[in-house]
Design a protein around this motif. Structure first.
Motif, PDB file in Angstrom:
ATOM      1  N   LEU A   1       0.947  -1.114  -0.098  1.00  0.00           N
ATOM      2  CA  LEU A   1       0.117  -0.040   0.030  1.00  0.00           C
ATOM      3  C   LEU A   1       1.236   1.350   0.313  1.00  0.00           C
ATOM      4  CD1 LEU A   1      -2.797  -1.074   2.337  1.00  0.00           C
ATOM      5  CD2 LEU A   1      -3.389  -0.727  -0.302  1.00  0.00           C
ATOM      6  N   ASP A   2       1.725   1.514   0.861  1.00  0.00           N
ATOM      7  CA  ASP A   2       3.176   2.797   0.796  1.00  0.00           C
ATOM      8  C   ASP A   2       3.730   2.165  -0.558  1.00  0.00           C
ATOM      9  OD1 ASP A   2       2.309   2.909   2.923  1.00  0.00           O
ATOM     10  OD2 ASP A   2       4.413   1.986   4.523  1.00  0.00           O
ATOM     11  N   ARG A   3       3.782   1.735  -0.819  1.00  0.00           N
ATOM     12  CA  ARG A   3       4.619   1.710  -2.323  1.00  0.00           C
ATOM     13  C   ARG A   3       3.339   2.462  -3.836  1.00  0.00           C
ATOM     14  NH1 ARG A   3       9.199  -0.400  -5.050  1.00  0.00           N
ATOM     15  NH2 ARG A   3      10.340  -0.387  -3.092  1.00  0.00           N
ATOM     16  N   LEU A   4       2.115   1.348  -3.497  1.00  0.00           N
ATOM     17  CA  LEU A   4       1.231   1.988  -4.528  1.00  0.00           C
ATOM     18  C   LEU A   4       0.839   3.256  -4.393  1.00  0.00           C
ATOM     19  CD1 LEU A   4      -0.894   1.084  -6.453  1.00  0.00           C
ATOM     20  CD2 LEU A   4      -2.509   0.591  -4.473  1.00  0.00           C
ATOM     21  N   ARG A   5       0.332   4.482  -3.195  1.00  0.00           N
ATOM     22  CA  ARG A   5       0.510   5.404  -2.459  1.00  0.00           C
ATOM     23  C   ARG A   5       1.673   6.259  -3.887  1.00  0.00           C
ATOM     24  NH1 ARG A   5      -1.443   3.363   2.354  1.00  0.00           N
ATOM     25  NH2 ARG A   5      -3.027   3.391   2.007  1.00  0.00           N
ATOM     26  N   GLN A   6       3.305   5.468  -3.697  1.00  0.00           N
ATOM     27  CA  GLN A   6       4.150   6.534  -4.219  1.00  0.00           C
ATOM     28  C   GLN A   6       3.812   6.465  -5.878  1.00  0.00           C
ATOM     29  OE1 GLN A   6       7.690   4.746  -2.206  1.00  0.00           O
ATOM     30  NE2 GLN A   6       6.756   4.905  -0.740  1.00  0.00           N
ATOM     31  N   VAL A   7       3.501   5.286  -6.513  1.00  0.00           N
ATOM     32  CA  VAL A   7       4.000   5.158  -7.648  1.00  0.00           C
ATOM     33  C   VAL A   7       2.831   5.302  -8.625  1.00  0.00           C
ATOM     34  CG1 VAL A   7       5.210   3.188  -7.366  1.00  0.00           C
ATOM     35  CG2 VAL A   7       2.962   2.502  -7.584  1.00  0.00           C
ATOM     36  N   LYS A   8       1.738   5.977  -7.641  1.00  0.00           N
ATOM     37  CA  LYS A   8       0.064   6.104  -8.388  1.00  0.00           C
ATOM     38  C   LYS A   8       0.631   7.701  -9.449  1.00  0.00           C
ATOM     39  CE  LYS A   8      -4.568   4.270  -7.198  1.00  0.00           C
ATOM     40  NZ  LYS A   8      -4.807   3.995  -8.524  1.00  0.00           N
ATOM     41  N   ALA A   9       1.267   8.804  -8.326  1.00  0.00           N
ATOM     42  CA  ALA A   9       1.291  10.355  -9.283  1.00  0.00           C
ATOM     43  C   ALA A   9       1.985   9.455 -10.820  1.00  0.00           C
ATOM     44  CB  ALA A   9       2.192  11.172  -8.613  1.00  0.00           C
ATOM     45  N   ARG A  10       2.765   8.759 -10.328  1.00  0.00           N
ATOM     46  CA  ARG A  10       3.649   8.430 -12.260  1.00  0.00           C
ATOM     47  C   ARG A  10       3.291   7.646 -13.143  1.00  0.00           C
ATOM     48  NH1 ARG A  10       8.148   5.702  -8.510  1.00  0.00           N
ATOM     49  NH2 ARG A  10       7.167   4.243  -9.322  1.00  0.00           N
ATOM     50  N   ARG A  11       2.027   7.149 -12.742  1.00  0.00           N
ATOM     51  CA  ARG A  11       1.029   6.648 -13.613  1.00  0.00           C
ATOM     52  C   ARG A  11       0.161   8.051 -13.982  1.00  0.00           C
ATOM     53  NH1 ARG A  11      -0.209   0.683 -10.086  1.00  0.00           N
ATOM     54  NH2 ARG A  11       2.348   0.320 -10.461  1.00  0.00           N
ATOM     55  N   GLU A  12      -0.015   8.706 -13.672  1.00  0.00           N
ATOM     56  CA  GLU A  12      -1.282   9.825 -13.627  1.00  0.00           C
ATOM     57  C   GLU A  12      -0.252  10.678 -15.428  1.00  0.00           C
ATOM     58  OE1 GLU A  12      -2.079  11.631 -10.533  1.00  0.00           O
ATOM     59  OE2 GLU A  12      -3.325  10.523  -9.388  1.00  0.00           O
ATOM     60  N   THR A  13       0.852  10.203 -14.975  1.00  0.00           N
ATOM     61  CA  THR A  13       1.533  10.947 -16.093  1.00  0.00           C
ATOM     62  C   THR A  13       2.119  10.391 -17.544  1.00  0.00           C
ATOM     63  OG1 THR A  13       3.738  11.159 -15.344  1.00  0.00           O
ATOM     64  CG2 THR A  13       2.719  12.178 -14.400  1.00  0.00           C
ATOM     65  N   TYR A  14       1.735   8.869 -17.343  1.00  0.00           N
ATOM     66  CA  TYR A  14       2.326   7.613 -18.739  1.00  0.00           C
ATOM     67  C   TYR A  14       1.451   8.173 -19.336  1.00  0.00           C
ATOM     68  CZ  TYR A  14       3.321   2.688 -19.050  1.00  0.00           C
ATOM     69  OH  TYR A  14       4.682   1.291 -19.401  1.00  0.00           O
ATOM     70  N   LEU A  15       2.754   8.275 -20.432  1.00  0.00           N
ATOM     71  CA  LEU A  15       2.109   8.395 -21.953  1.00  0.00           C
ATOM     72  C   LEU A  15       0.797   6.941 -22.148  1.00  0.00           C
ATOM     73  CD1 LEU A  15       5.557  10.206 -23.337  1.00  0.00           C
ATOM     74  CD2 LEU A  15       3.466  11.061 -22.876  1.00  0.00           C
ATOM     75  N   GLY A  16      -0.316   7.077 -22.712  1.00  0.00           N
ATOM     76  CA  GLY A  16      -1.048   5.860 -23.390  1.00  0.00           C
ATOM     77  C   GLY A  16      -0.985   4.807 -22.512  1.00  0.00           C
ATOM     78  N   PRO A  17      -2.130   4.203 -22.651  1.00  0.00           N
ATOM     79  CA  PRO A  17      -2.319   3.624 -21.869  1.00  0.00           C
ATOM     80  C   PRO A  17      -2.023   2.645 -20.891  1.00  0.00           C
ATOM     81  CG  PRO A  17      -3.248   3.080 -24.166  1.00  0.00           C
ATOM     82  CD  PRO A  17      -2.635   3.460 -23.957  1.00  0.00           C
ATOM     83  N   TRP A  18      -1.476   2.354 -19.617  1.00  0.00           N
ATOM     84  CA  TRP A  18      -1.001   1.463 -19.055  1.00  0.00           C
ATOM     85  C   TRP A  18      -1.311   0.720 -18.463  1.00  0.00           C
ATOM     86  CZ3 TRP A  18      -1.434  -0.752 -14.393  1.00  0.00           C
ATOM     87  CH2 TRP A  18      -0.321  -1.543 -13.349  1.00  0.00           C
ATOM     88  N   LEU A  19      -1.051  -0.610 -18.632  1.00  0.00           N
ATOM     89  CA  LEU A  19      -1.505  -2.085 -18.168  1.00  0.00           C
ATOM     90  C   LEU A  19      -0.296  -2.442 -16.830  1.00  0.00           C
ATOM     91  CD1 LEU A  19      -1.634  -3.452 -21.962  1.00  0.00           C
ATOM     92  CD2 LEU A  19      -3.821  -2.584 -19.928  1.00  0.00           C
ATOM     93  N   PRO A  20      -0.730  -3.766 -16.402  1.00  0.00           N
ATOM     94  CA  PRO A  20      -0.690  -4.434 -15.449  1.00  0.00           C
ATOM     95  C   PRO A  20       1.386  -4.529 -15.915  1.00  0.00           C
ATOM     96  CG  PRO A  20      -1.813  -5.001 -15.341  1.00  0.00           C
ATOM     97  CD  PRO A  20      -2.078  -3.582 -16.759  1.00  0.00           C
ATOM     98  N   GLU A  21       2.728  -5.257 -15.864  1.00  0.00           N
ATOM     99  CA  GLU A  21       3.565  -6.106 -16.158  1.00  0.00           C
ATOM    100  C   GLU A  21       2.990  -6.984 -16.525  1.00  0.00           C
ATOM    101  OE1 GLU A  21       8.601  -6.748 -15.169  1.00  0.00           O
ATOM    102  OE2 GLU A  21       7.050  -5.397 -13.291  1.00  0.00           O
ATOM    103  N   PRO A  22       3.482  -8.432 -17.442  1.00  0.00           N
ATOM    104  CA  PRO A  22       3.284  -9.459 -17.782  1.00  0.00           C
ATOM    105  C   PRO A  22       4.007 -10.596 -16.767  1.00  0.00           C
ATOM    106  CG  PRO A  22       3.439  -8.656 -19.400  1.00  0.00           C
ATOM    107  CD  PRO A  22       4.160  -7.760 -18.756  1.00  0.00           C
TER     108      PRO A  22
ATOM    109  N   GLY B   1      -7.359  -7.503 -17.534  1.00  0.00           N
ATOM    110  CA  GLY B   1      -8.326  -6.849 -17.662  1.00  0.00           C
ATOM    111  C   GLY B   1      -9.143  -6.634 -16.256  1.00  0.00           C
ATOM    112  N   LEU B   2      -8.634  -7.011 -15.431  1.00  0.00           N
ATOM    113  CA  LEU B   2      -9.252  -6.900 -13.975  1.00  0.00           C
ATOM    114  C   LEU B   2      -8.027  -6.529 -13.309  1.00  0.00           C
ATOM    115  CD1 LEU B   2     -11.403  -7.327 -11.546  1.00  0.00           C
ATOM    116  CD2 LEU B   2      -9.870  -9.537 -10.817  1.00  0.00           C
ATOM    117  N   LEU B   3      -6.867  -6.608 -13.956  1.00  0.00           N
ATOM    118  CA  LEU B   3      -6.331  -5.186 -12.686  1.00  0.00           C
ATOM    119  C   LEU B   3      -6.041  -3.589 -13.434  1.00  0.00           C
ATOM    120  CD1 LEU B   3      -3.054  -7.936 -12.650  1.00  0.00           C
ATOM    121  CD2 LEU B   3      -4.702  -7.575 -10.318  1.00  0.00           C
ATOM    122  N   VAL B   4      -6.122  -3.811 -14.369  1.00  0.00           N
ATOM    123  CA  VAL B   4      -6.430  -2.900 -14.800  1.00  0.00           C
ATOM    124  C   VAL B   4      -7.898  -1.917 -14.197  1.00  0.00           C
ATOM    125  CG1 VAL B   4      -7.168  -1.162 -17.060  1.00  0.00           C
ATOM    126  CG2 VAL B   4      -5.313  -2.540 -17.525  1.00  0.00           C
ATOM    127  N   VAL B   5      -8.502  -2.842 -14.383  1.00  0.00           N
ATOM    128  CA  VAL B   5      -9.559  -1.936 -13.241  1.00  0.00           C
ATOM    129  C   VAL B   5      -9.244  -1.361 -11.637  1.00  0.00           C
ATOM    130  CG1 VAL B   5     -12.277  -2.358 -12.511  1.00  0.00           C
ATOM    131  CG2 VAL B   5     -11.854  -2.753 -14.837  1.00  0.00           C
TER     132      VAL B   5
END
Length: 282
Positions: free
Chosen positions: A60-81, A99-103
């Motif tokens: 949870l701590d890590r997720l809160r840190q990375v969420k800001a970076r994902r908001e500036t991602y170029l194009g769709p963000w998908l999970p690492e396969p 698909g679920l992880l994206v949601v």
């Protein structure tokens, strides 16, 4: 086998579902292991619950840190396969799909954690409340909000293992070859396509929708892809998928969703971001 090693795959599964990337999940597990080494074991009544609590809160701590970076991602963000293997078998497979992880990205971090712990690993609301230092009533409310938010937005069909292999092979061959006629035959009328490259490779910055639009994209882009492409059908995030290679090195990973009849491809998610392909082995 130590307590940590005994539960490592499940702990990775929880961290991965909360974070959506292998890299971040591995970092969380490393941190959890270091902290676990300093714990006085005689004070721990239930090692599994303790380790899940530790891993979940670090995730949870890590997720809160990375969420800001994902908001500036170029194009769709998908999970690492996550390719098929022991790590992909930890927890319920239907909670692992791309698909679920994206949601799940649209949930608040704590809602996501509650959903993962309850739906993927079967922890009770009371057990989750102890892990997150919340009341059981609060956890039930978080679980309800998560389920309500996800209703109708989860993948439509989860094929049985092996059911999808030939369809996946035919689709990947058509996509790699830019075969427009074959793609039109294999894609569902309302098929969708999402490509994750973060600007490092030329891909659509917005999702594409419709059988003809998606098929035409693959036909048009094929001349710009590398020569020497090959592929192997693999399970990806617990569902149909394939790893496409260029001269033996990963070029992209497909994760597919099929129609309810299992005879057409309903959704195509392609990960081309090299940073998300470094751990993939064919």
């Amino acid at each position: 086998m130590t307590d940590f090693e005994e539960h490592r795959e499940a702990l990775f599964g929880a961290a991965y579902r909360i974070l959506g990337t292998r890299t971040d999940a591995d970092d969380v597990l490393q941190d959890a292991w270091l902290r676990w080494r300093r714990v006085e074991r005689s004070t721990v009544d239930d090692a599994r619950a303790y380790l899940f609590r530790l891993t979940t809160n670090l995730a949870l701590d890590r997720l809160r840190q990375v969420k800001a970076r994902r908001e500036t991602y170029l194009g769709p963000w998908l999970p690492e396969p996550l390719l098929d293997g022991p790590e992909a078998d930890a927890g319920r497979a239907d909670t692992l799909s791309m698909g679920l992880l994206v949601v799940l990205e649209t949930l608040a971090p704590v809602e996501r954690a509650v959903f993962v712990l309850h739906e993927a690993f079967g922890f009770s609301h009371a057990e989750i409340a102890a892990m997150l230092d919340r009341t059981e009533r609060a956890v039930r409310q978080l679980a309800y909000r998560a389920r309500r938010h996800l209703a109708g937005r989860t993948p439509r069909h989860r094929p049985a293992p092996g059911q999808h292999r030939e369809l996946t092979r035919r689709f990947t061959a058509a996509a790699v070859g830019g075969d427009l006629a074959a793609l039109l035959e294999l894609l569902a009328p309302d098929a969708g396509f999402w490509a994750d490259a973060d600007g490092k490779r030329e891909t659509p910055r917005e999702p594409l929708y419709g059988q003809a639009t998606v098929a035409k994209y693959f036909a048009d882009v094929r001349p710009f892809w590398p020569s020497g492409l090959g592929f192997e059908v693999r399970g990806v995030n617990g569902g149909p998928g394939a790893v496409v290679t260029a001269h033996g090195r990963p070029f992209l990973v497909f994760a597919l969703e099929l129609t309810s009849g299992g005879d057409r491809v309903a959704a195509v998610r392609a990960v081309l971001n090299p940073a998300k392909l470094t751990g993939q082995v064919v």
